[in-house]
Design a protein around this motif. Structure first.
Motif, PDB file in Angstrom:
ATOM      1  N   ASN A   3       0.846  -1.399  -0.078  1.00 51.63           N
ATOM      2  CA  ASN A   3      -0.131  -0.386   0.379  1.00 51.63           C
ATOM      3  C   ASN A   3       0.750   1.338   0.154  1.00 51.63           C
ATOM      4  N   ASP A   4       0.659   1.881  -0.875  1.00 51.86           N
ATOM      5  CA  ASP A   4       1.096   4.213  -1.056  1.00 51.86           C
ATOM      6  C   ASP A   4       2.633   3.238  -1.311  1.00 51.86           C
ATOM      7  N   THR A   5       3.212   2.786  -1.996  1.00 60.83           N
ATOM      8  CA  THR A   5       4.047   2.225  -3.039  1.00 60.83           C
ATOM      9  C   THR A   5       3.864   2.355  -4.559  1.00 60.83           C
ATOM     10  N   MET A   6       4.671   2.655  -5.187  1.00 60.81           N
ATOM     11  CA  MET A   6       4.235   2.862  -6.545  1.00 60.81           C
ATOM     12  C   MET A   6       4.393   1.232  -7.329  1.00 60.81           C
ATOM     13  N   LEU A   7       4.040   1.274  -8.749  1.00 60.43           N
ATOM     14  CA  LEU A   7       4.708   0.201  -8.710  1.00 60.43           C
ATOM     15  C   LEU A   7       5.658   0.870  -9.648  1.00 60.43           C
ATOM     16  N   ALA A   8       6.882  -0.654  -9.224  1.00 61.54           N
ATOM     17  CA  ALA A   8       8.379  -0.866  -9.700  1.00 61.54           C
ATOM     18  C   ALA A   8       8.354  -2.297  -9.360  1.00 61.54           C
ATOM     19  N   ASP A   9       9.649  -2.583  -8.776  1.00 61.39           N
ATOM     20  CA  ASP A   9       9.657  -4.122  -9.168  1.00 61.39           C
ATOM     21  C   ASP A   9       8.852  -4.936  -9.005  1.00 61.39           C
ATOM     22  N   ALA A  10       8.656  -4.304  -7.419  1.00 62.61           N
ATOM     23  CA  ALA A  10       7.733  -5.870  -6.635  1.00 62.61           C
ATOM     24  C   ALA A  10       6.402  -5.828  -7.215  1.00 62.61           C
ATOM     25  N   LEU A  11       5.953  -5.284  -7.918  1.00 63.47           N
ATOM     26  CA  LEU A  11       4.824  -5.085  -8.583  1.00 63.47           C
ATOM     27  C   LEU A  11       4.841  -3.944 -10.099  1.00 63.47           C
ATOM     28  N   SER A  12       4.363  -4.255 -11.130  1.00 63.87           N
ATOM     29  CA  SER A  12       4.593  -3.655 -12.068  1.00 63.87           C
ATOM     30  C   SER A  12       3.690  -4.367 -13.558  1.00 63.87           C
ATOM     31  N   LEU A  13       3.678  -3.324 -14.280  1.00 64.96           N
ATOM     32  CA  LEU A  13       2.455  -3.668 -15.312  1.00 64.96           C
ATOM     33  C   LEU A  13       3.456  -4.249 -16.496  1.00 64.96           C
ATOM     34  N   GLU A  14       2.507  -4.630 -17.939  1.00 66.31           N
ATOM     35  CA  GLU A  14       3.475  -5.708 -18.571  1.00 66.31           C
ATOM     36  C   GLU A  14       2.762  -5.472 -20.096  1.00 66.31           C
ATOM     37  N   ASP A  15       2.849  -5.244 -20.930  1.00 64.15           N
ATOM     38  CA  ASP A  15       1.806  -5.171 -22.437  1.00 64.15           C
ATOM     39  C   ASP A  15       2.634  -5.836 -23.121  1.00 64.15           C
ATOM     40  N   ASP A  16       1.705  -6.969 -23.691  1.00 63.23           N
ATOM     41  CA  ASP A  16       2.700  -8.001 -24.540  1.00 63.23           C
ATOM     42  C   ASP A  16       2.144  -8.321 -25.790  1.00 63.23           C
ATOM     43  N   GLY A  17       0.915  -6.636 -25.974  1.00 62.75           N
ATOM     44  CA  GLY A  17       0.318  -6.724 -27.045  1.00 62.75           C
ATOM     45  C   GLY A  17      -1.011  -7.676 -26.983  1.00 62.75           C
ATOM     46  N   PHE A  18      -0.807  -8.817 -26.833  1.00 59.54           N
ATOM     47  CA  PHE A  18      -2.006  -9.375 -26.664  1.00 59.54           C
ATOM     48  C   PHE A  18      -3.503  -8.019 -25.949  1.00 59.54           C
ATOM     49  N   VAL A  19      -4.444  -8.438 -27.335  1.00 57.89           N
ATOM     50  CA  VAL A  19      -6.225  -7.452 -27.413  1.00 57.89           C
ATOM     51  C   VAL A  19      -6.672  -8.399 -26.959  1.00 57.89           C
ATOM     52  N   PRO A  20      -7.802  -8.009 -25.807  1.00 57.59           N
ATOM     53  CA  PRO A  20      -9.088  -9.246 -25.725  1.00 57.59           C
ATOM     54  C   PRO A  20      -9.971  -9.300 -27.221  1.00 57.59           C
ATOM     55  N   ALA A  21     -10.508 -10.993 -27.370  1.00 57.50           N
ATOM     56  CA  ALA A  21     -11.131 -10.120 -28.578  1.00 57.50           C
ATOM     57  C   ALA A  21     -12.504  -9.644 -28.775  1.00 57.50           C
ATOM     58  N   ARG A  22     -13.033  -9.176 -27.441  1.00 56.75           N
ATOM     59  CA  ARG A  22     -14.206  -8.286 -26.389  1.00 56.75           C
ATOM     60  C   ARG A  22     -13.926  -7.869 -25.253  1.00 56.75           C
ATOM     61  N   ILE A  23     -14.713  -6.987 -24.535  1.00 57.48           N
ATOM     62  CA  ILE A  23     -14.297  -6.320 -23.412  1.00 57.48           C
ATOM     63  C   ILE A  23     -15.679  -5.744 -23.361  1.00 57.48           C
ATOM     64  N   ASP A  24     -16.391  -6.475 -22.898  1.00 57.66           N
ATOM     65  CA  ASP A  24     -17.784  -6.469 -21.398  1.00 57.66           C
ATOM     66  C   ASP A  24     -17.618  -5.034 -20.727  1.00 57.66           C
ATOM     67  N   VAL A  25     -18.468  -4.867 -20.438  1.00 57.69           N
ATOM     68  CA  VAL A  25     -19.236  -3.788 -19.477  1.00 57.69           C
ATOM     69  C   VAL A  25     -20.556  -3.523 -19.133  1.00 57.69           C
ATOM     70  N   SER A  26     -20.197  -3.485 -17.609  1.00 61.06           N
ATOM     71  CA  SER A  26     -21.761  -3.866 -16.757  1.00 61.06           C
ATOM     72  C   SER A  26     -21.276  -2.595 -15.652  1.00 61.06           C
ATOM     73  N   PRO A  27     -22.569  -2.813 -14.587  1.00 64.30           N
ATOM     74  CA  PRO A  27     -22.025  -1.574 -13.442  1.00 64.30           C
ATOM     75  C   PRO A  27     -21.766  -2.891 -12.089  1.00 64.30           C
ATOM     76  N   ARG A  28     -21.410  -2.030 -11.786  1.00 65.81           N
ATOM     77  CA  ARG A  28     -19.844  -2.314 -10.386  1.00 65.81           C
ATOM     78  C   ARG A  28     -20.559  -3.048  -9.624  1.00 65.81           C
ATOM     79  N   VAL A  29     -20.250  -4.013  -9.248  1.00 65.09           N
ATOM     80  CA  VAL A  29     -20.955  -5.439  -8.137  1.00 65.09           C
ATOM     81  C   VAL A  29     -20.155  -4.486  -6.576  1.00 65.09           C
ATOM     82  N   GLY A  30     -21.093  -4.993  -5.442  1.00 62.44           N
ATOM     83  CA  GLY A  30     -20.918  -5.082  -4.015  1.00 62.44           C
ATOM     84  C   GLY A  30     -21.110  -2.871  -3.652  1.00 62.44           C
ATOM     85  N   ILE A  31     -21.612  -2.369  -4.239  1.00 66.70           N
ATOM     86  CA  ILE A  31     -21.608  -0.908  -3.845  1.00 66.70           C
ATOM     87  C   ILE A  31     -22.994  -0.623  -3.547  1.00 66.70           C
TER      88      ILE A  31
END
Length: 163
Positions: A118-146
């Motif tokens: 918590n309250d650290t930046m994305l870096a060594d411990a956790l980071s994001l990678e874009d390998d070029g993959f694109v989902p065939a479809r992205i569905d949208v819906s209302p948020r849950v648990g709110i």
DNA sequence: AAAGTGATCATG
DNA sequence: ATGATCACTTTG
């Protein structure tokens, strides 16, 4: 331009299909493609934790894009969020599912994430990678648990799932 | 369907 | 100091 510099709803959509890379203290590396996200968008969004302003807990949401927000829910589950948007504007994307773990509590268990990130930046411990993959479809819906949020905020289609 | 679980925040 | 409230998961 970094995905996390976008407004939370756009970032949430763009994050579906990206890969989360988790490096453990012992050197183990875990990779998981994101399959489900939700956006929490500023103080005006009554579903957002920061809708009641800055507190000790929500302070991290006001930090710059790329900050990690982890908190405990229901006494058991750690929730992983990525802060997006400009500093001092509390927005975040909740990671609700990755390949191999469906449900926000299971994501953090799978990736060994707890409040130590918590309250650290994305870096060594956790980071994001874009390998070029694109989902065939992205569905949208209302948020849950709110159920506590205003009806118009409950209705917003800010949940994104890979289809 | 309902319990389990504990930090956080608003009360007093 | 005490109590209500949860961005959920599991079990029956």
């Amino acid at each position: 331009m970094n995905i996390l510099d976008m407004p939370a709803p756009e970032a949430a959509r763009a994050l579906v299909g990206k890969v989360l890379v988790r490096r453990l203290p012992d050197g183990t590396v875990l990779r998981a493609r994101i399959t489900e996200t939700e956006a929490y968008f500023g103080e005006a969004d009554t579903a957002c934790h920061a809708s009641h302003g800055r507190t000790k807990r929500t302070e991290v949401l006001y930090h710059p894009a790329g900050t990690i927000y982890v908190y405990l829910c229901y006494g058991i589950h750690w929730m992983l969020n990525l802060v997006t948007g400009p500093a001092d504007d509390p927005q975040a994307v909740l990671i609700r599912g990755v390949e191999g773990a469906s449900g926000p509590g299971r994501v953090t268990r799978f990736l060994h994430i707890d409040k130590s990130l918590n309250d650290t930046m994305l870096a060594d411990a956790l980071s994001l990678e874009d390998d070029g993959f694109v989902p065939a479809r992205i569905d949208v819906s209302p948020r849950v648990g709110i159920g506590y949020a205003a009806p118009e905020d409950q209705a917003r289609l800010w949940r994104f799932t890979a289809g």
